[in-house]
Design a protein around this motif. Structure first.
Motif, mmCIF file in Angstrom:
data_model
loop_
_atom_site.group_PDB
_atom_site.id
_atom_site.type_symbol
_atom_site.label_atom_id
_atom_site.label_comp_id
_atom_site.label_asym_id
_atom_site.label_seq_id
_atom_site.Cartn_x
_atom_site.Cartn_y
_atom_site.Cartn_z
ATOM 1 N N GLN A 164 0.642 -1.676 0.038
ATOM 2 C CA GLN A 164 -0.004 -0.147 -0.263
ATOM 3 C C GLN A 164 0.633 1.572 0.426
ATOM 4 O O GLN A 164 0.853 2.692 -0.701
ATOM 5 C CB GLN A 164 -0.905 -0.355 1.106
ATOM 6 N N ARG A 165 1.722 1.171 0.655
ATOM 7 C CA ARG A 165 3.308 2.291 0.466
ATOM 8 C C ARG A 165 3.375 2.624 -0.731
ATOM 9 O O ARG A 165 2.943 3.440 -1.257
ATOM 10 C CB ARG A 165 4.250 2.122 1.804
ATOM 11 N N THR A 168 1.001 4.456 -2.924
ATOM 12 C CA THR A 168 0.704 5.786 -3.131
ATOM 13 C C THR A 168 1.531 7.003 -3.697
ATOM 14 O O THR A 168 1.504 8.334 -3.782
ATOM 15 C CB THR A 168 1.136 5.950 -1.449
#
Length: 254
Positions: A164-165, A168
């Motif tokens: 997820q990081r 981003t």
């Protein structure tokens, strides 16, 4: 044998020995009951032996699965270790403490967007648990350790958070980034669709300048923290895996 018993009953009845006949009949019934009980006991013992053998086979399967997990963990430790080292080298370049080529910096940076997932090898455990044989393990501490191991999700969660990081980062907010030669020139990319294409010797992006962007630095520092957590969890999980494998082996050798 049945014919002999019948003759004895007939003889007792013909002699009008009712009391002895009843005693004999009760004795005969008792013998039948004892025979049934013995048969039941033998059947129970056979079932227990079969269950024990099946449980041991499934535990051997669990141990094999743990070995497969260990190989996967070793791969991921090396994989995420390289990513962590790459991020650290980028930051050291930014601080002027290390010097790398633009090609190396580009590879370090793009590698951060790749990730590998981890799934437990739990086929034997699922069979062991679903069949109820897990509860038949005599060493209750071992059965609890097995359940605990396959219930842990901290490694999977940390990898999902890393993914997820990494997802981003918005390339649109970093105008210094130039799509690679092997990608479609002039395309407005939300992200790079493939980081393993055959690249030319040189990146068109000047990564030495690119990494000076605050957004890029913040992204890398955040990802570094997450990759270090992943790296730590991988080592912790490896220790747990090895401990459980040794416990299963010890139980099987008893």
């Amino acid at each position: 044998m049945i014919t002999l018993f019948r003759k004895i009953r007939q003889k007792l009845l013909s002699q009008n020995r009712v009391t002895r006949y009843l005693i004999y009949a009760l004795g005969e019934i008792l013998l039948v009951v004892i025979g049934i009980l013995i048969a039941l006991q033998l059947n129970i013992q056979k079932e227990l032996a079969d269950e024990k053998k099946e449980t041991e086979q499934l535990l051997i399967g669990v141990q094999s699965d743990l070995k497969l997990e260990a190989k996967r963990i070793d791969f991921l430790i090396g994989y995420y270790g390289d990513i962590t080292d790459g991020i650290q080298k980028i930051l050291l370049n930014y601080q002027g403490k290390e010097v790398n080529t633009n090609q190396e910096l580009g590879e370090y940076f793009l590698n951060t967007f790749e990730f590998r997932k981890f799934s437990k090898f739990n086929t034997s455990y699922q069979t062991l648990y679903g069949s109820g044989l897990l509860q038949e393990i005599e060493d209750k501490k071992l059965s609890e350790e097995i359940i605990t191991h396959y219930s842990m999700q901290y490694l999977e969660w940390s990898l999902e958070i890393y993914q997820q990081r990494a997802g981003t980062f918005d390339f649109n907010n970093t105008p210094q980034f130039d799509p690679l030669d092997k990608l479609q020139a002039g395309t407005y990319y939300q992200s790079i669709p493939n980081f393993r294409l055959e690249l030319e010797d040189n990146f068109r992006t000047d990564f030495k300048e690119f990494i000076k962007e605050p957004e890029v630095l913040n992204f890398l520092v955040d990802l570094l923290h997450q990759s270090e957590l992943v790296f730590t969890n991988l080592n912790t999980y490896k220790e747990s895996n090895l401990t459980l494998s040794n416990q299963v082996q010890k139980y099987l050798e008893q």
